[in-house]
Scaffold this motif. Structure first.
Motif, PDB file in Angstrom:
ATOM      1  N   TYR A   1     -23.785 -31.485 -46.712  1.00 33.52           N
ATOM      2  CA  TYR A   1     -24.755 -32.310 -46.351  1.00 33.52           C
ATOM      3  C   TYR A   1     -24.437 -32.567 -44.905  1.00 33.52           C
ATOM      4  O   TYR A   1     -23.451 -32.490 -44.206  1.00 33.52           O
ATOM      5  CB  TYR A   1     -25.303 -33.089 -47.120  1.00 33.52           C
ATOM      6  N   ARG A   2     -25.540 -32.826 -44.034  1.00 34.41           N
ATOM      7  CA  ARG A   2     -25.327 -33.123 -42.782  1.00 34.41           C
ATOM      8  C   ARG A   2     -26.410 -34.462 -42.296  1.00 34.41           C
ATOM      9  O   ARG A   2     -27.562 -34.269 -42.885  1.00 34.41           O
ATOM     10  CB  ARG A   2     -25.671 -32.007 -41.711  1.00 34.41           C
ATOM     11  N   ARG A   3     -25.928 -35.262 -41.602  1.00 35.56           N
ATOM     12  CA  ARG A   3     -26.933 -36.449 -41.071  1.00 35.56           C
ATOM     13  C   ARG A   3     -26.548 -36.326 -39.569  1.00 35.56           C
ATOM     14  O   ARG A   3     -25.718 -36.606 -38.884  1.00 35.56           O
ATOM     15  CB  ARG A   3     -26.633 -37.621 -41.597  1.00 35.56           C
ATOM     16  N   VAL A   4     -27.670 -36.081 -38.848  1.00 36.18           N
ATOM     17  CA  VAL A   4     -27.726 -36.174 -37.512  1.00 36.18           C
ATOM     18  C   VAL A   4     -28.211 -37.429 -37.168  1.00 36.18           C
ATOM     19  O   VAL A   4     -28.922 -37.899 -37.865  1.00 36.18           O
ATOM     20  CB  VAL A   4     -28.598 -34.952 -36.800  1.00 36.18           C
ATOM     21  N   MET A   5     -28.139 -38.017 -35.787  1.00 31.88           N
ATOM     22  CA  MET A   5     -28.556 -39.390 -35.548  1.00 31.88           C
ATOM     23  C   MET A   5     -29.766 -39.452 -35.724  1.00 31.88           C
ATOM     24  O   MET A   5     -30.749 -38.777 -35.108  1.00 31.88           O
ATOM     25  CB  MET A   5     -27.920 -39.624 -34.282  1.00 31.88           C
ATOM     26  N   GLY A   6     -30.042 -40.540 -36.276  1.00 28.33           N
ATOM     27  CA  GLY A   6     -31.690 -41.135 -36.394  1.00 28.33           C
ATOM     28  C   GLY A   6     -32.293 -40.514 -37.582  1.00 28.33           C
ATOM     29  O   GLY A   6     -33.543 -40.757 -37.695  1.00 28.33           O
TER      30      GLY A   6
ATOM     31  N   LYS B   1     -29.311 -34.393 -44.864  1.00 36.34           N
ATOM     32  CA  LYS B   1     -30.057 -33.106 -44.954  1.00 36.34           C
ATOM     33  C   LYS B   1     -29.124 -32.189 -45.982  1.00 36.34           C
ATOM     34  O   LYS B   1     -27.886 -32.065 -45.412  1.00 36.34           O
ATOM     35  CB  LYS B   1     -30.765 -32.319 -43.993  1.00 36.34           C
ATOM     36  N   PHE B   2     -29.648 -31.562 -46.737  1.00 39.74           N
ATOM     37  CA  PHE B   2     -28.629 -30.312 -47.460  1.00 39.74           C
ATOM     38  C   PHE B   2     -28.572 -29.334 -46.780  1.00 39.74           C
ATOM     39  O   PHE B   2     -29.476 -28.565 -46.000  1.00 39.74           O
ATOM     40  CB  PHE B   2     -29.523 -30.004 -48.802  1.00 39.74           C
ATOM     41  N   LEU B   3     -27.343 -28.555 -46.772  1.00 38.10           N
ATOM     42  CA  LEU B   3     -27.047 -27.531 -46.014  1.00 38.10           C
ATOM     43  C   LEU B   3     -26.740 -26.226 -47.133  1.00 38.10           C
ATOM     44  O   LEU B   3     -27.542 -25.412 -47.190  1.00 38.10           O
ATOM     45  CB  LEU B   3     -25.581 -27.479 -45.255  1.00 38.10           C
ATOM     46  N   LEU B   4     -25.858 -26.584 -48.047  1.00 33.03           N
ATOM     47  CA  LEU B   4     -25.602 -25.621 -49.082  1.00 33.03           C
ATOM     48  C   LEU B   4     -24.722 -26.058 -50.407  1.00 33.03           C
ATOM     49  O   LEU B   4     -24.350 -26.933 -50.269  1.00 33.03           O
ATOM     50  CB  LEU B   4     -25.064 -24.115 -48.441  1.00 33.03           C
ATOM     51  N   HIS B   5     -24.941 -25.099 -51.253  1.00 29.42           N
ATOM     52  CA  HIS B   5     -24.274 -25.408 -52.558  1.00 29.42           C
ATOM     53  C   HIS B   5     -23.527 -24.061 -53.017  1.00 29.42           C
ATOM     54  O   HIS B   5     -24.022 -23.080 -53.014  1.00 29.42           O
ATOM     55  CB  HIS B   5     -25.428 -25.774 -53.485  1.00 29.42           C
ATOM     56  N   PHE B   6     -22.104 -24.584 -53.459  1.00 29.77           N
ATOM     57  CA  PHE B   6     -21.266 -23.667 -53.984  1.00 29.77           C
ATOM     58  C   PHE B   6     -21.308 -24.084 -55.489  1.00 29.77           C
ATOM     59  O   PHE B   6     -21.204 -25.088 -55.894  1.00 29.77           O
ATOM     60  CB  PHE B   6     -19.947 -23.617 -53.538  1.00 29.77           C
ATOM     61  N   VAL B   7     -21.051 -22.666 -56.343  1.00 35.31           N
ATOM     62  CA  VAL B   7     -20.792 -22.897 -57.575  1.00 35.31           C
ATOM     63  C   VAL B   7     -19.521 -22.154 -57.711  1.00 35.31           C
ATOM     64  O   VAL B   7     -19.432 -20.901 -57.587  1.00 35.31           O
ATOM     65  CB  VAL B   7     -21.689 -22.364 -58.697  1.00 35.31           C
ATOM     66  N   LYS B   8     -18.390 -22.727 -57.914  1.00 35.35           N
ATOM     67  CA  LYS B   8     -17.128 -21.910 -57.649  1.00 35.35           C
ATOM     68  C   LYS B   8     -16.844 -21.503 -56.346  1.00 35.35           C
ATOM     69  O   LYS B   8     -17.310 -21.854 -55.386  1.00 35.35           O
ATOM     70  CB  LYS B   8     -16.719 -21.123 -58.913  1.00 35.35           C
ATOM     71  N   GLU B   9     -16.681 -20.316 -56.476  1.00 29.85           N
ATOM     72  CA  GLU B   9     -16.660 -19.329 -54.839  1.00 29.85           C
ATOM     73  C   GLU B   9     -17.962 -19.015 -54.654  1.00 29.85           C
ATOM     74  O   GLU B   9     -17.987 -18.203 -53.486  1.00 29.85           O
ATOM     75  CB  GLU B   9     -15.638 -18.696 -54.882  1.00 29.85           C
ATOM     76  N   SER B  10     -18.891 -19.068 -55.288  1.00 25.99           N
ATOM     77  CA  SER B  10     -20.286 -18.305 -55.108  1.00 25.99           C
ATOM     78  C   SER B  10     -21.412 -19.357 -54.356  1.00 25.99           C
ATOM     79  O   SER B  10     -21.345 -20.324 -54.686  1.00 25.99           O
ATOM     80  CB  SER B  10     -20.998 -17.767 -56.335  1.00 25.99           C
ATOM     81  N   LYS B  11     -22.063 -18.925 -53.276  1.00 22.93           N
ATOM     82  CA  LYS B  11     -22.983 -19.563 -52.825  1.00 22.93           C
ATOM     83  C   LYS B  11     -24.139 -19.535 -53.812  1.00 22.93           C
ATOM     84  O   LYS B  11     -25.083 -18.555 -53.859  1.00 22.93           O
ATOM     85  CB  LYS B  11     -23.445 -19.131 -51.314  1.00 22.93           C
TER      86      LYS B  11
END
Lengths: 113, 114
Positions: B35-40, B44-54
């Protein structure tokens, strides 16, 4: 677009009182709502989860409600303490087969002794 | 039990440089999230891995971001080349099951692109 809204203004209350934080959602039908606590410089810490078919959930001094008609969740901290001062985040999840959360901006709570 | 650890805690780089963030999830947690939080703004979600798979990479901003999780253990998030708007706090989280019912977050990496 899907949106989770929390009061951006800080909430200041006196120790011992009940803090009530609001989370509203629009263009969205979450199956779950979660509440997290975040302290400065740290990551969010999970507090409570409530499902759409649950009206209320409690854990010690914490209580969360989920009103799908009003599209709103309320988070209560009873008998608040200065140690409860933090930012509280509401997060929604659409279904049980995804871990993707949509977060609100958070509400900062300040409990004064 | 050890929590989710992220490294570095802070990174200051110049525009155009490359940065690699690392996340070590809780042992045994197959599900790993960035996840990422930019100022203000909100987290926000970026991505999800299950084991080595996206499982879901719908939140990745563009192809300057590359996430990997070789072997299904730790994960890296590389930004190349970094732009000013990439500044923010990058959080990693892990969970035991894929429902993400309870996410455990790391303390984040504060990235500043100058």
């Amino acid at each position: 677009s899907q949106k989770i809204e929390q009061n951006s203004e800080a909430l200041n209350i006196q120790e011992g009182k009940t803090a009530t934080l609001t989370c509203n959602y629009t263009n969205y039908s979450p199956a779950y709502l979660q509440w997290y606590r975040q302290d400065p410089g740290r990551g969010p810490v999970f507090l409570l989860l409530i499902r759409e078919n649950e009206k209320e959930k409690r854990k010690e001094r914490l209580k969360v409600t989920f009103d799908t008609t009003l599209k709103q969740s309320l988070f209560h901290i009873t008998a608040s303490q200065p140690a409860d001062s933090a930012t509280y985040l509401c997060a929604a999840r659409r279904s049980s087969n995804t871990g993707k959360l949509i977060f609100g901006q958070g509400t900062t709570l300040q409990v004064k002794p | 039990e050890a929590g989710v650890t992220q490294f570095p805690s802070h990174s200051v780089i110049e525009k155009g440089q490359t940065v690699t963030l690392r996340c070590d999830p809780i042992s045994g947690h197959d599900n790993l999230y960035w996840y990422r939080r930019v100022m203000g703004k909100e987290i926000k979600f970026l991505l999800h891995f299950v084991k080595e798979s996206k499982q879901d990479e719908s939140g990745m901003p563009n192809n300057r971001f590359l996430a990997e999780r070789t072997g299904g253990t730790y994960s890296t998030l590389k930004v190349q080349p970094a732009e000013l708007e990439d500044s923010g706090v990058y959080f990693c989280a892990s969970s035991q099951d894929r429902t993400g019912e309870k996410l455990f977050f790391g303390s984040g990496t504060q990235l500043s692109v100058l």
